[in-house]
Design a protein around this motif. Structure first.
Motif, PDB file in Angstrom:
ATOM      1  N   ILE A 166       0.836  -1.204   0.000  1.00  0.00           N
ATOM      2  CA  ILE A 166       0.000   0.000   0.000  1.00  0.00           C
ATOM      3  C   ILE A 166       0.868   1.250   0.000  1.00  0.00           C
ATOM      4  CG2 ILE A 166      -1.616   1.337   1.418  1.00  0.00           C
ATOM      5  CD1 ILE A 166      -2.884  -1.389   2.225  1.00  0.00           C
ATOM      6  N   GLU A 167       1.921   1.248   0.803  1.00  0.00           N
ATOM      7  CA  GLU A 167       2.806   2.412   0.868  1.00  0.00           C
ATOM      8  C   GLU A 167       3.531   2.637  -0.452  1.00  0.00           C
ATOM      9  OE1 GLU A 167       4.339   5.795   2.020  1.00  0.00           O
ATOM     10  OE2 GLU A 167       2.853   4.668   3.166  1.00  0.00           O
ATOM     11  N   ARG A 168       3.934   1.551  -1.117  1.00  0.00           N
ATOM     12  CA  ARG A 168       4.555   1.684  -2.442  1.00  0.00           C
ATOM     13  C   ARG A 168       3.613   2.428  -3.389  1.00  0.00           C
ATOM     14  NH1 ARG A 168       6.938  -4.164  -4.395  1.00  0.00           N
ATOM     15  NH2 ARG A 168       8.428  -4.562  -2.720  1.00  0.00           N
ATOM     16  N   LYS A 169       2.339   2.027  -3.367  1.00  0.00           N
ATOM     17  CA  LYS A 169       1.355   2.641  -4.272  1.00  0.00           C
ATOM     18  C   LYS A 169       1.162   4.112  -3.936  1.00  0.00           C
ATOM     19  CE  LYS A 169      -0.068  -1.057  -6.620  1.00  0.00           C
ATOM     20  NZ  LYS A 169      -0.849  -1.980  -5.808  1.00  0.00           N
ATOM     21  N   ARG A 170       1.104   4.426  -2.665  1.00  0.00           N
ATOM     22  CA  ARG A 170       0.914   5.826  -2.273  1.00  0.00           C
ATOM     23  C   ARG A 170       2.021   6.697  -2.868  1.00  0.00           C
ATOM     24  NH1 ARG A 170      -0.477   4.975   4.146  1.00  0.00           N
ATOM     25  NH2 ARG A 170      -2.643   4.280   3.878  1.00  0.00           N
ATOM     26  N   ARG A 171       3.262   6.174  -2.801  1.00  0.00           N
ATOM     27  CA  ARG A 171       4.382   6.949  -3.352  1.00  0.00           C
ATOM     28  C   ARG A 171       4.234   7.122  -4.861  1.00  0.00           C
ATOM     29  NH1 ARG A 171       7.457   3.830   0.462  1.00  0.00           N
ATOM     30  NH2 ARG A 171       8.149   2.393  -1.181  1.00  0.00           N
ATOM     31  N   LEU A 172       3.724   6.077  -5.543  1.00  0.00           N
ATOM     32  CA  LEU A 172       3.503   6.176  -6.992  1.00  0.00           C
ATOM     33  C   LEU A 172       2.448   7.223  -7.312  1.00  0.00           C
ATOM     34  CD1 LEU A 172       3.922   5.047  -9.917  1.00  0.00           C
ATOM     35  CD2 LEU A 172       2.044   3.467  -9.416  1.00  0.00           C
ATOM     36  N   TRP A 173       1.312   7.158  -6.621  1.00  0.00           N
ATOM     37  CA  TRP A 173       0.196   8.069  -6.949  1.00  0.00           C
ATOM     38  C   TRP A 173       0.497   9.505  -6.549  1.00  0.00           C
ATOM     39  CZ3 TRP A 173      -1.134   4.846 -10.091  1.00  0.00           C
ATOM     40  CH2 TRP A 173      -1.572   3.557  -9.807  1.00  0.00           C
ATOM     41  N   ASN A 174       1.335   9.711  -5.558  1.00  0.00           N
ATOM     42  CA  ASN A 174       1.577  11.064  -5.058  1.00  0.00           C
ATOM     43  C   ASN A 174       2.927  11.640  -5.474  1.00  0.00           C
ATOM     44  OD1 ASN A 174      -0.917  11.269  -3.501  1.00  0.00           O
ATOM     45  ND2 ASN A 174      -0.029   9.691  -2.189  1.00  0.00           N
ATOM     46  N   ALA A 175       3.616  10.935  -6.344  1.00  0.00           N
ATOM     47  CA  ALA A 175       4.942  11.398  -6.797  1.00  0.00           C
ATOM     48  C   ALA A 175       4.837  12.712  -7.550  1.00  0.00           C
ATOM     49  CB  ALA A 175       5.580  10.333  -7.677  1.00  0.00           C
TER      50      ALA A 175
END
Length: 484
Positions: A475-484
């Motif tokens: 989930i944290e990996r995805k957050r970094r992708l979406w908020n980059a």
């Protein structure tokens, strides 16, 4: 063995892929020149690539004693042009040596339709696209025409989407009734993992909830539930998953909702009724072939009649967009077997058919145990694909998407055919990368597409146990992708 020796590291992946296309059954080894001496005695063909300061020379040491070579200028600052020149010269050398050409020429990438699509967006016409693809890649006229036709159809279908504010959702269910002999996808046998499926859904629901928060306010255009085989889930588990999705996302902009029913031995009335009750608009019932002997050999563990019964059951329950997958080049299959398969499918009248060319990746059983299956014939020719295209046309279908894979039988392609209004929108999106795709579940890969920027990717771990225990990290990996 085919040996490729280099004086320095550069373009080795492109060289390996092209040589492998000419010699699909051979071990192709790439190494530096100083390490190649130990392998030279085993090689039946040696290709030496020398990168000079402003030119490249390719020499071939042939079994019959010849030493043809070719040299050409190289501008290393323009890597695209240099790569294309390198591949074209290597291609011509290999054509001369083997006496054969490849249908896609020097193209080894998985998305050849991107080339005409991009050129159309620049205002280039079919003549300019044809000239470019012949001169740059030596692609055959037949494949150029096919790629242009599909690019036109894809552009029309993509026009329905909001590619900037919209997004799509992929849900991976990595379980199957059994593992097919040719398969290398992320999938696990149900018999081993049945007791942990609810644990998997627990983790998946956490990822669903966070994704819904991240994309609040954006338009969800397509959902694709794939695998594996999603219908390995019980009716209760399907109900749980579909209810979770329904309660988490806004469906008001949804154009397509696909679930792979896939294996006929995983389908029953209650499961199909559950899919239908939750608004699934498109399903797949995949025979791969309608020859029982082949099904038994590749480990499908269902009968031809189960395919027919599952398809008719789905039709009786109101599913009006049913896809069927077929594979060209399966072991022991002849051209007559392919014709027989299409004759059976014509009686069922599916809405779309995806014609795959067998691709043996390293993880597949046929590749892992190649010695055991060395005597098994796997044949795929242009005649096979022409037979498929003709049969689909007779059923009122037109090609709408295309992609390729490494180690593909005959160096051909996978093509989706569909009746008017029945094309799989998600299939186009995953190939053309025009829209962000949030991919959830073990082994899935999310893609963030922003206008004018390179695609950004984020992969979940493949192992189910790791996915369950490390869901917070996913989930944290995805957050970094979406908020980059």
């Amino acid at each position: 063995m085919i040996l490729i020796q280099l004086n320095k590291e550069d373009f080795e992946y492109d060289i390996h892929s092209l040589v492998k296309a000419f010699y699909p059954s051979e071990n192709v080894s790439v190494c530096f020149r100083e390490k190649a001496e130990k392998l030279q005695e085993e090689a039946r063909l040696i290709l030496d690539v020398d990168y000079g300061p402003d030119s490249i020379t390719i020499k071939a040491a042939l079994p019959e004693g010849g030493h043809p070579q070719v040299s050409f200028p190289a501008d290393y600052e323009d890597r695209r042009q240099t790569k294309n020149l390198l591949k074209m010269n290597l291609y011509q050398l290999l054509c001369a040596h083997t006496g054969k050409t490849l249908p896609w020429g020097t193209l080894t990438g998985i998305r050849p339709v991107k080339i005409p699509m991009s050129m159309m967006e620049q205002g280039r016409d079919a003549a300019a696209i044809t000239r470019y693809m012949k001169e740059t890649y030596a692609a055959s006229q037949e494949k150029i025409d096919l790629s242009i036709e599909i690019a036109r159809r894809e552009r029309s279908l993509l026009g329905q989407l909001d590619c900037e504010q919209g997004y799509s959702l992929y849900i991976g269910i990595p379980f199957c009734p059994s593992t097919c002999l040719y398969c290398s996808f992320t999938s696990y046998p149900l018999s081993v993992w049945e007791s942990r499926i609810d644990d998997y859904l627990d983790a998946l629901e956490k990822e669903i909830a966070d994704t819904a928060r991240q994309f609040a306010g954006r338009h969800l255009n397509t959902i694709y539930i794939g695998g594996g085989t999603p219908t390995t889930l019980s009716p209760r588990q399907l109900e749980r998953l579909l209810s979770c999705l329904e309660n988490s996302f806004d469906y008001s902009h949804l154009l397509e909702f696909t679930a792979e029913a896939g294996r006929p031995d995983s389908i029953d009335r209650e499961k199909l009724e559950t899919l239908r009750a939750h608004g699934i608009t498109r399903i797949s019932v995949n025979p791969q072939t309608m020859k029982q002997e082949t099904l038994d050999f590749i480990g499908r563990r269902h009968t031809v009649e189960q395919t027919v019964e599952s398809f008719r059951l789905a039709r009786s329950l109101g599913f009006d967009n049913i896809n069927m997958d077929l594979i060209m080049g399966l072991p022991k299959e002849t051209l007559d077997d392919v014709r027989h398969t299409f004759d059976r499918l014509k009686m069922l009248e599916p809405d779309s058919i995806t014609v795959h060319s067998l691709a043996l990746k390293r993880a597949a059983g046929l590749a892992m145990f190649s010695e055991e299956y060395a005597g098994v014939k796997m044949l795929n020719t242009q005649e096979h694909l022409d037979t498929a295209a003709s049969a689909c046309a007779q059923m009122g279908m037109k090609p709408y998407y295309l992609y390729r894979q490494k180690n593909m039988a005959g160096n051909f392609e996978n093509t989706g055919y569909a009746r008017e209004g029945k094309a799989g929108i998600y299939n186009i999106l995953i190939m053309e990368e025009k829209q962000t795709i949030a991919a959830l579940g073990a082994g899935s890969i999310s893609k963030r597409a922003e206008p004018g920027e390179r695609i950004k990717r984020c992969a979940n771990v493949k192992d189910v146990s790791q996915y369950i225990t490390r869901i917070g990290e996913m989930i944290e990996r995805k957050r970094r992708l979406w908020n980059a």
